[in-house]
Design a protein around this motif. Sequence first.
Motif, PDB file in Angstrom:
ATOM      1  N   GLY A  58      -1.205   5.723   7.037  1.00  0.00           N
ATOM      2  CA  GLY A  58      -0.716   4.351   7.075  1.00  0.00           C
ATOM      3  C   GLY A  58      -0.701   3.783   8.479  1.00  0.00           C
ATOM      4  O   GLY A  58      -1.001   2.603   8.694  1.00  0.00           O
ATOM      5  N   ILE A  59      -0.369   4.613   9.434  1.00  0.00           N
ATOM      6  CA  ILE A  59      -0.349   4.175  10.832  1.00  0.00           C
ATOM      7  C   ILE A  59      -1.753   3.818  11.283  1.00  0.00           C
ATOM      8  O   ILE A  59      -1.978   2.757  11.882  1.00  0.00           O
ATOM      9  CB  ILE A  59       0.286   5.249  11.735  1.00  0.00           C
ATOM     10  CG1 ILE A  59       1.786   5.315  11.433  1.00  0.00           C
ATOM     11  CG2 ILE A  59       0.026   4.956  13.206  1.00  0.00           C
ATOM     12  CD1 ILE A  59       2.527   6.421  12.117  1.00  0.00           C
ATOM     13  N   ASP A  79       2.937   2.415   3.306  1.00  0.00           N
ATOM     14  CA  ASP A  79       3.505   3.751   3.453  1.00  0.00           C
ATOM     15  C   ASP A  79       2.911   4.403   4.699  1.00  0.00           C
ATOM     16  O   ASP A  79       1.713   4.287   4.955  1.00  0.00           O
ATOM     17  CB  ASP A  79       3.154   4.577   2.206  1.00  0.00           C
ATOM     18  CG  ASP A  79       3.809   5.936   2.171  1.00  0.00           C
ATOM     19  OD1 ASP A  79       4.663   6.245   3.037  1.00  0.00           O
ATOM     20  OD2 ASP A  79       3.479   6.705   1.258  1.00  0.00           O
ATOM     21  N   ILE A  80       3.733   5.060   5.472  1.00  0.00           N
ATOM     22  CA  ILE A  80       3.229   5.759   6.657  1.00  0.00           C
ATOM     23  C   ILE A  80       2.367   6.944   6.234  1.00  0.00           C
ATOM     24  O   ILE A  80       1.286   7.159   6.768  1.00  0.00           O
ATOM     25  CB  ILE A  80       4.390   6.242   7.557  1.00  0.00           C
ATOM     26  CG1 ILE A  80       5.045   5.041   8.234  1.00  0.00           C
ATOM     27  CG2 ILE A  80       3.888   7.239   8.604  1.00  0.00           C
ATOM     28  CD1 ILE A  80       6.250   5.384   9.088  1.00  0.00           C
ATOM     29  N   GLU A  81       2.835   7.706   5.254  1.00  0.00           N
ATOM     30  CA  GLU A  81       2.129   8.912   4.826  1.00  0.00           C
ATOM     31  C   GLU A  81       1.468   8.683   3.475  1.00  0.00           C
ATOM     32  O   GLU A  81       2.143   8.569   2.465  1.00  0.00           O
ATOM     33  CB  GLU A  81       3.106  10.078   4.709  1.00  0.00           C
ATOM     34  CG  GLU A  81       3.724  10.487   6.013  1.00  0.00           C
ATOM     35  CD  GLU A  81       4.656  11.665   5.862  1.00  0.00           C
ATOM     36  OE1 GLU A  81       4.226  12.780   6.184  1.00  0.00           O
ATOM     37  OE2 GLU A  81       5.792  11.456   5.418  1.00  0.00           O
ATOM     38  N   ALA A 111       0.852  -1.197   0.000  1.00  0.00           N
ATOM     39  CA  ALA A 111       0.000   0.000   0.000  1.00  0.00           C
ATOM     40  C   ALA A 111       0.883   1.241   0.000  1.00  0.00           C
ATOM     41  O   ALA A 111       1.639   1.482   0.945  1.00  0.00           O
ATOM     42  CB  ALA A 111      -0.922   0.003   1.217  1.00  0.00           C
ATOM     43  N   ASP A 112       0.794   1.996  -1.075  1.00  0.00           N
ATOM     44  CA  ASP A 112       1.548   3.246  -1.208  1.00  0.00           C
ATOM     45  C   ASP A 112       0.805   4.115  -2.210  1.00  0.00           C
ATOM     46  O   ASP A 112       0.309   3.621  -3.215  1.00  0.00           O
ATOM     47  CB  ASP A 112       2.979   2.973  -1.689  1.00  0.00           C
ATOM     48  CG  ASP A 112       3.883   4.179  -1.504  1.00  0.00           C
ATOM     49  OD1 ASP A 112       3.657   5.201  -2.191  1.00  0.00           O
ATOM     50  OD2 ASP A 112       4.794   4.104  -0.672  1.00  0.00           O
ATOM     51  N   ASP A 113       0.743   5.401  -1.957  1.00  0.00           N
ATOM     52  CA  ASP A 113      -0.012   6.288  -2.844  1.00  0.00           C
ATOM     53  C   ASP A 113       0.781   6.733  -4.066  1.00  0.00           C
ATOM     54  O   ASP A 113       0.237   7.383  -4.950  1.00  0.00           O
ATOM     55  CB  ASP A 113      -0.541   7.511  -2.080  1.00  0.00           C
ATOM     56  CG  ASP A 113       0.539   8.347  -1.428  1.00  0.00           C
ATOM     57  OD1 ASP A 113       1.701   7.871  -1.347  1.00  0.00           O
ATOM     58  OD2 ASP A 113       0.235   9.457  -0.978  1.00  0.00           O
ATOM     59  N   GLY A 167      -1.778  -8.037  -3.860  1.00  0.00           N
ATOM     60  CA  GLY A 167      -2.506  -6.806  -4.112  1.00  0.00           C
ATOM     61  C   GLY A 167      -1.627  -5.588  -3.932  1.00  0.00           C
ATOM     62  O   GLY A 167      -0.593  -5.643  -3.280  1.00  0.00           O
ATOM     63  N   ALA A 168      -2.062  -4.508  -4.559  1.00  0.00           N
ATOM     64  CA  ALA A 168      -1.382  -3.225  -4.443  1.00  0.00           C
ATOM     65  C   ALA A 168      -2.462  -2.157  -4.315  1.00  0.00           C
ATOM     66  O   ALA A 168      -3.354  -2.068  -5.157  1.00  0.00           O
ATOM     67  CB  ALA A 168      -0.501  -2.963  -5.658  1.00  0.00           C
ATOM     68  N   ALA A 169      -2.389  -1.402  -3.246  1.00  0.00           N
ATOM     69  CA  ALA A 169      -3.414  -0.405  -2.958  1.00  0.00           C
ATOM     70  C   ALA A 169      -2.787   0.980  -2.884  1.00  0.00           C
ATOM     71  O   ALA A 169      -1.616   1.127  -2.555  1.00  0.00           O
ATOM     72  CB  ALA A 169      -4.099  -0.738  -1.635  1.00  0.00           C
ATOM     73  N   GLU A 170      -3.599   1.990  -3.186  1.00  0.00           N
ATOM     74  CA  GLU A 170      -3.100   3.360  -3.096  1.00  0.00           C
ATOM     75  C   GLU A 170      -3.531   4.053  -1.816  1.00  0.00           C
ATOM     76  O   GLU A 170      -3.147   5.184  -1.559  1.00  0.00           O
ATOM     77  CB  GLU A 170      -3.529   4.170  -4.320  1.00  0.00           C
ATOM     78  CG  GLU A 170      -5.009   4.356  -4.455  1.00  0.00           C
ATOM     79  CD  GLU A 170      -5.361   5.137  -5.718  1.00  0.00           C
ATOM     80  OE1 GLU A 170      -4.629   6.086  -6.055  1.00  0.00           O
ATOM     81  OE2 GLU A 170      -6.351   4.793  -6.351  1.00  0.00           O
TER      82      GLU A 170
END
Length: 118
Positions: A59-60, A50-52, A7-9, A31-34
Amino acid sequence: MMKILLADDFALLREDLCETLGAQPDMEVVGAAESGAQVQKLDFDVLLIDIEMENTTAGIHAAENILAEKPDAIVIFLTAHETENMILMSMGAGAVDYVVKGCPDEELLEHIRKAYEG
């Protein structure tokens, strides 16, 4: 085989990481998420998040929610910032590790394998 969810934007980073992880014989990208909201419905062993994303701590918050529902999940945070505050927040959210974005692929893979093997 470990099932990995990413997961990362940042789309380019997601694509690059999916390619790197998917090429490993012991890893399957499921899977891959934004955004953090998109990850809760998928089955996985390791979450790289991703945290941010949508905001500074998205993300937290997503990791906390996921771990409340799936306490056996392994969470590794991806971050562009290696500040003490971010590290403390990520570990406090239940992450087992964090990786600084842009590290060599071998280092990332080592972090994932070490976390998965416990």
